[in-house]
Design an enzyme around this catalytic site. Structure first.
Site, PDB file in Angstrom:
ATOM      1  N   SER A 133       9.627 -32.091 -32.500  1.00 51.27           N
ATOM      2  CA  SER A 133       8.749 -31.916 -33.657  1.00 51.27           C
ATOM      3  C   SER A 133       9.100 -32.921 -34.759  1.00 51.27           C
ATOM      4  CB  SER A 133       8.801 -30.463 -34.141  1.00 51.27           C
ATOM      5  OG  SER A 133       7.740 -30.178 -35.018  1.00 51.27           O
ATOM      6  N   HIS A 169       3.061 -30.775 -30.873  1.00 53.31           N
ATOM      7  CA  HIS A 169       2.429 -29.443 -30.737  1.00 53.31           C
ATOM      8  C   HIS A 169       0.916 -29.587 -30.525  1.00 53.31           C
ATOM      9  CE1 HIS A 169       6.331 -28.197 -32.020  1.00 53.31           C
ATOM     10  NE2 HIS A 169       6.165 -28.612 -33.261  1.00 53.31           N
TER      11      HIS A 169
END
Length: 242
Positions: A133, A169
């Site tokens: 991330s 994501h």
């Protein structure tokens, strides 16, 4: 033993729920170790800067490393660096793994402590740079982030080791894909490399060499302008890690 070429593994994954304990390292973390060519007990330097160096997470990662047979150092920068020589410490490891959180805050703190320069040197010397991330976006020109609040916004001043945008994501948060399409369409990023949850992208130097996944059916993507005012999204062949 350093990797034989500058190597980055940028991911939207890396952890799994163990039968016992809080967290275990998944196939993506193990793949980062494999890419390093480390012999014996691999040395992992974990940075939780993007989440404010939360001590309970550091404990979870230490437990996960013990279970995996890794030697792990949590390099904290809050309230001050936990080692005397940050550069020497980073360069002494096989893999740098960067946890998620706020990529905007991560970049500000890293620059204050010269981690931007240190990470570039480590990359050039064969330390595998990896993360999830925020720990993925940081290696690129930028990407889509919720660092400023719930509405996703672009960040365009990341470290820039990889000359692309990065979408993390990609299948898990509905706003990620359309915003990245807009950013590529508008020329903010000439090209973007994106990952579903559980997917990692492997780079040798700045060249994308493989997409890998720890979750069956998840994939990586290339997003480029189509030459007619729109965008082209290519789903990558993505290898399932054991």
């Amino acid at each position: 033993m350093p990797a034989d070429q500058p190597t980055i593994l940028a991911t939207s994954g890396g952890y799994r729920a163990p039968d016992r304990g809080d967290v275990a390292f998944g196939p993506l973390v193990h793949h980062a170790v494999d890419l390093s060519g480390a012999a014996g007990r691999p040395r992992i330097c974990q940075l939780g800067t993007a989440s404010g160096d939360q001590r309970f997470r550091a404990g979870m990662f230490a437990e996960a490393a013990h279970r995996a047979g890794f030697d792990l150092l949590n390099l904290n920068l809050f309230p001050m660096p936990t080692v005397e020589d940050v550069e020497e410490t980073v360069l002494a490891h096989d893999v740098v793994w960067v946890h998620g959180g706020s990529v905007v805050n991560l970049l500000a703190v890293w620059r204050a402590h010269n981690l931007d320069r240190i990470m570039r040197r480590a990359w050039g010397q064969g330390v595998v740079l990896a993360g999830i991330s925020a720990g993925s976006i940081c290696w690129y020109r930028g990407g889509t982030t919720d660092s400023y609040g719930p509405p996703l916004r672009p960040i365009t001043d990341a470290l820039g080791f990889l000359p692309y945008g990065n979408g993390v994501h990609y299948d898990a948060e509905a706003g990620r894909r359309p915003l990245m399409h807009d950013l590529v369409r508008d020329g903010v990023f000439g090209e973007a490399h994106c990952t579903d949850d559980g997917v990692g992208l492997v780079y040798s130097g700045t060249e994308l060499v493989e997409a890998v996944t720890e979750r069956d059916g998840a994939a990586g993507y290339l997003v480029r302008p189509d030459g007619a005012g729109g965008i082209d999204e290519e789903r990558l062949e993505t290898r399932l890690l054991s």
